[in-house]
Design a protein around this motif. Structure first.
Motif, mmCIF file in Angstrom:
data_model
loop_
_atom_site.group_PDB
_atom_site.id
_atom_site.type_symbol
_atom_site.label_atom_id
_atom_site.label_comp_id
_atom_site.label_asym_id
_atom_site.label_seq_id
_atom_site.Cartn_x
_atom_site.Cartn_y
_atom_site.Cartn_z
ATOM 1 N N ASN A 1 39.449 -9.011 -29.209
ATOM 2 C CA ASN A 1 38.309 -9.504 -28.446
ATOM 3 C C ASN A 1 37.261 -10.193 -29.309
ATOM 4 O OD1 ASN A 1 37.031 -9.640 -25.842
ATOM 5 N ND2 ASN A 1 35.578 -8.080 -26.521
ATOM 6 N N THR A 2 37.006 -9.651 -30.493
ATOM 7 C CA THR A 2 35.971 -10.184 -31.398
ATOM 8 C C THR A 2 36.520 -10.230 -32.824
ATOM 9 O OG1 THR A 2 35.075 -7.967 -31.777
ATOM 10 C CG2 THR A 2 34.121 -9.234 -29.954
ATOM 11 N N PRO A 3 37.500 -11.086 -33.094
ATOM 12 C CA PRO A 3 38.194 -11.053 -34.388
ATOM 13 C C PRO A 3 37.290 -11.274 -35.592
ATOM 14 C CG PRO A 3 38.756 -13.035 -33.155
ATOM 15 C CD PRO A 3 38.041 -12.135 -32.210
ATOM 16 N N HIS A 4 36.279 -12.133 -35.463
ATOM 17 C CA HIS A 4 35.424 -12.415 -36.618
ATOM 18 C C HIS A 4 34.489 -11.247 -36.917
ATOM 19 C CE1 HIS A 4 36.641 -16.519 -35.331
ATOM 20 N NE2 HIS A 4 36.807 -16.637 -36.640
ATOM 21 N N LEU A 5 33.920 -10.655 -35.884
ATOM 22 C CA LEU A 5 33.061 -9.485 -36.096
ATOM 23 C C LEU A 5 33.881 -8.297 -36.597
ATOM 24 C CD1 LEU A 5 30.292 -8.249 -35.970
ATOM 25 C CD2 LEU A 5 30.621 -7.829 -33.525
ATOM 26 N N TYR A 6 35.067 -8.151 -36.078
ATOM 27 C CA TYR A 6 35.978 -7.090 -36.527
ATOM 28 C C TYR A 6 36.276 -7.248 -38.018
ATOM 29 C CZ TYR A 6 40.148 -4.026 -36.198
ATOM 30 O OH TYR A 6 41.082 -3.027 -36.351
ATOM 31 N N MET A 7 36.527 -8.488 -38.448
ATOM 32 C CA MET A 7 36.799 -8.741 -39.865
ATOM 33 C C MET A 7 35.572 -8.443 -40.721
ATOM 34 S SD MET A 7 38.754 -9.677 -42.360
ATOM 35 C CE MET A 7 40.206 -10.499 -41.677
ATOM 36 N N ILE A 8 34.390 -8.794 -40.237
ATOM 37 C CA ILE A 8 33.168 -8.481 -40.982
ATOM 38 C C ILE A 8 33.055 -6.975 -41.206
ATOM 39 C CG2 ILE A 8 30.648 -8.345 -40.744
ATOM 40 C CD1 ILE A 8 30.704 -11.158 -39.583
ATOM 41 N N MET A 9 33.313 -6.198 -40.176
ATOM 42 C CA MET A 9 33.214 -4.743 -40.319
ATOM 43 C C MET A 9 34.241 -4.230 -41.322
ATOM 44 S SD MET A 9 32.289 -3.356 -36.479
ATOM 45 C CE MET A 9 32.010 -1.683 -37.065
ATOM 46 N N ARG A 10 35.436 -4.766 -41.285
ATOM 47 C CA ARG A 10 36.465 -4.309 -42.225
ATOM 48 C C ARG A 10 36.081 -4.642 -43.663
ATOM 49 N NH1 ARG A 10 42.668 -4.795 -41.186
ATOM 50 N NH2 ARG A 10 42.432 -3.337 -42.915
ATOM 51 N N ARG A 11 35.565 -5.831 -43.885
ATOM 52 C CA ARG A 11 35.260 -6.240 -45.256
ATOM 53 C C ARG A 11 34.017 -5.548 -45.804
ATOM 54 N NH1 ARG A 11 35.581 -12.452 -46.596
ATOM 55 N NH2 ARG A 11 35.536 -11.486 -48.676
ATOM 56 N N THR A 12 32.998 -5.383 -44.977
ATOM 57 C CA THR A 12 31.765 -4.778 -45.470
ATOM 58 C C THR A 12 31.909 -3.285 -45.707
ATOM 59 O OG1 THR A 12 30.934 -4.627 -43.179
ATOM 60 C CG2 THR A 12 30.251 -6.537 -44.494
ATOM 61 N N LEU A 13 32.956 -2.672 -45.190
ATOM 62 C CA LEU A 13 33.237 -1.277 -45.532
ATOM 63 C C LEU A 13 33.339 -1.129 -47.048
ATOM 64 C CD1 LEU A 13 35.703 1.195 -43.904
ATOM 65 C CD2 LEU A 13 35.871 0.777 -46.343
ATOM 66 N N ALA A 14 34.039 -2.059 -47.696
ATOM 67 C CA ALA A 14 34.196 -1.991 -49.152
ATOM 68 C C ALA A 14 32.874 -2.268 -49.857
ATOM 69 C CB ALA A 14 35.259 -2.976 -49.608
ATOM 70 N N ASP A 15 32.133 -3.279 -49.405
ATOM 71 C CA ASP A 15 30.861 -3.605 -50.051
ATOM 72 C C ASP A 15 29.910 -2.413 -50.045
ATOM 73 O OD1 ASP A 15 31.481 -6.364 -50.545
ATOM 74 O OD2 ASP A 15 31.088 -6.795 -48.443
ATOM 75 N N ALA A 16 29.762 -1.796 -48.871
ATOM 76 C CA ALA A 16 28.831 -0.670 -48.747
ATOM 77 C C ALA A 16 29.363 0.566 -49.454
ATOM 78 C CB ALA A 16 28.571 -0.371 -47.270
ATOM 79 N N GLY A 17 30.637 0.866 -49.257
ATOM 80 C CA GLY A 17 31.206 2.063 -49.864
ATOM 81 C C GLY A 17 31.168 2.027 -51.374
ATOM 82 N N LEU A 18 31.549 0.890 -51.963
ATOM 83 C CA LEU A 18 31.565 0.788 -53.422
ATOM 84 C C LEU A 18 30.166 0.832 -54.023
ATOM 85 C CD1 LEU A 18 34.348 -1.928 -53.906
ATOM 86 C CD2 LEU A 18 34.508 0.516 -54.436
ATOM 87 N N SER A 19 29.158 0.434 -53.246
ATOM 88 C CA SER A 19 27.790 0.434 -53.782
ATOM 89 C C SER A 19 27.300 1.835 -54.132
ATOM 90 C CB SER A 19 26.831 -0.210 -52.770
ATOM 91 O OG SER A 19 26.538 0.669 -51.695
ATOM 92 N N THR A 20 27.923 2.863 -53.573
ATOM 93 C CA THR A 20 27.449 4.235 -53.803
ATOM 94 C C THR A 20 28.044 4.875 -55.052
ATOM 95 O OG1 THR A 20 29.198 5.255 -52.441
ATOM 96 C CG2 THR A 20 27.170 4.572 -51.316
ATOM 97 N N TYR A 21 29.049 4.253 -55.656
ATOM 98 C CA TYR A 21 29.817 4.965 -56.672
ATOM 99 C C TYR A 21 29.222 4.995 -58.069
ATOM 100 C CZ TYR A 21 33.419 6.661 -53.720
ATOM 101 O OH TYR A 21 34.083 7.383 -52.765
ATOM 102 N N GLY A 22 28.254 4.142 -58.358
ATOM 103 C CA GLY A 22 27.571 4.269 -59.642
ATOM 104 C C GLY A 22 26.929 5.641 -59.771
ATOM 105 N N ALA A 23 26.190 6.028 -58.728
ATOM 106 C CA ALA A 23 25.534 7.342 -58.725
ATOM 107 C C ALA A 23 26.517 8.465 -58.442
ATOM 108 C CB ALA A 23 24.400 7.355 -57.698
ATOM 109 N N LYS A 24 27.451 8.246 -57.530
ATOM 110 C CA LYS A 24 28.446 9.286 -57.225
ATOM 111 C C LYS A 24 29.166 9.726 -58.498
ATOM 112 C CE LYS A 24 30.032 8.530 -52.440
ATOM 113 N NZ LYS A 24 30.193 9.924 -51.993
ATOM 114 N N ASN A 25 29.679 8.750 -59.235
ATOM 115 C CA ASN A 25 30.452 9.071 -60.435
ATOM 116 C C ASN A 25 29.577 9.679 -61.531
ATOM 117 O OD1 ASN A 25 32.736 8.052 -59.202
ATOM 118 N ND2 ASN A 25 32.629 6.068 -60.202
ATOM 119 N N HIS A 26 28.319 9.258 -61.600
ATOM 120 C CA HIS A 26 27.433 9.736 -62.660
ATOM 121 C C HIS A 26 26.987 11.174 -62.419
ATOM 122 C CE1 HIS A 26 24.454 9.435 -65.881
ATOM 123 N NE2 HIS A 26 23.587 10.018 -65.055
ATOM 124 N N TYR A 27 26.549 11.474 -61.187
ATOM 125 C CA TYR A 27 25.975 12.787 -60.904
ATOM 126 C C TYR A 27 27.019 13.820 -60.489
ATOM 127 C CZ TYR A 27 21.538 10.297 -61.050
ATOM 128 O OH TYR A 27 20.472 9.541 -61.448
#
Length: 264
Positions: free
Chosen positions: A126-152
């Protein structure tokens, strides 16, 4: 070791841990290795996880952006413990069931976390472009947390209070993944901010759902309150960086047009 080599090692570790977070409850469905998006061909960085929009140099570094987690004995840590105890003692089974659903980052199930409040439903068909945005930004947001996750390497609430979670099948994997900041919260808040742009008339309910998506991690007894607060910070940081990314802005524009066409 050169700084770039060290960063690449950290990024590689983060991808593996993000994959653990993504697939701990069930086996991820098989995906094609390359998927065509409007802006470019998209590769998988791990089974079921598509590469994000942000390069390794563009991903926000949580170690620089969030303070250290509360120390034991501090007022902030006492608040973490009080909130954790409140949710452990709660008899709200419906809220725990929703929290368990919010834990699932697989697609297409993940979009249901926001479809529950949207007038126009998101789907690959139904919304292929928005669906793709959600799939791709999962990695952007998730990976942003790992500097602190891995350190602490902060221990999660269930590891400290020895009480059950709402996703027991995840617990073994979560023990290996630092608690601070919350990756799920960063992802959910990133999606909420993006969706509020695409559906401006529904911004309030979308942002409320994004807030509750993060609180679901408290309800599940897998994250402290301060983990969730810091996760929202990283979600906002990821969205700020995404707005400076040309490919994301191309896809966002088309996604908005896609939704407008459906709503006519």
């Amino acid at each position: 070791m050169m700084r770039k080599q060290f960063y690449q090692l950290q990024l590689g570790t983060a991808i593996v841990l993000l994959a653990v977070m993504f697939s701990c409850a069930q086996q991820a469905p098989k995906e094609q290795p390359v998927i065509t998006s409007l802006s470019k061909e998209i590769k998988e960085i791990h089974a079921g996880i598509l590469e994000g929009y942000l390069s390794e140099n563009e991903i926000p570094n949580s170690l620089n952006l969030v303070p250290p987690p509360p120390e034991e004995g501090s007022v902030a840590f006492e608040l973490d413990q009080e909130i954790a105890a409140m949710y452990v003692a709660s008899n709200d089974e419906a809220r725990r069931e929703q929290a368990a659903k919010d834990a699932d980052l697989h697609f297409p199930e993940a979009v249901d976390a926001f479809n529950m409040v949207l007038n126009t439903k998101i789907s690959e068909a139904n919304t292929p472009h928005l669906y793709m945005i959600m799939r791709r930004t999962l990695a952007d947001a998730g990976l942003s947390t790992y500097g602190a996750k891995n350190h602490y390497q902060r221990k999660r609430p269930f590891m400290v209070n020895n009480t059950p979670t709402c996703t027991p099948n995840d617990e073994a994997a979560l023990r290996k993944d630092g608690s601070y900041p919350s990756g799920h919260t960063a992802i959910g808040w990133t999606w909420a901010l993006i969706l509020s742009e695409v559906f401006p008339a529904q911004a309030d309910v979308i942002l409320e759902r994004g807030k509750e998506f993060g609180i679901s991690r408290n309800v599940c007894n897998v994250h402290w309150h301060s983990d969730v607060v810091a996760g929202r910070m990283m979600g906002a940081a990821a969205v700020a960086k995404l707005h400076a990314n040309a490919d994301f802005m191309i896809d966002l524009k088309v996604a908005k047009e896609e939704i407008k066409a459906l709503m006519k």
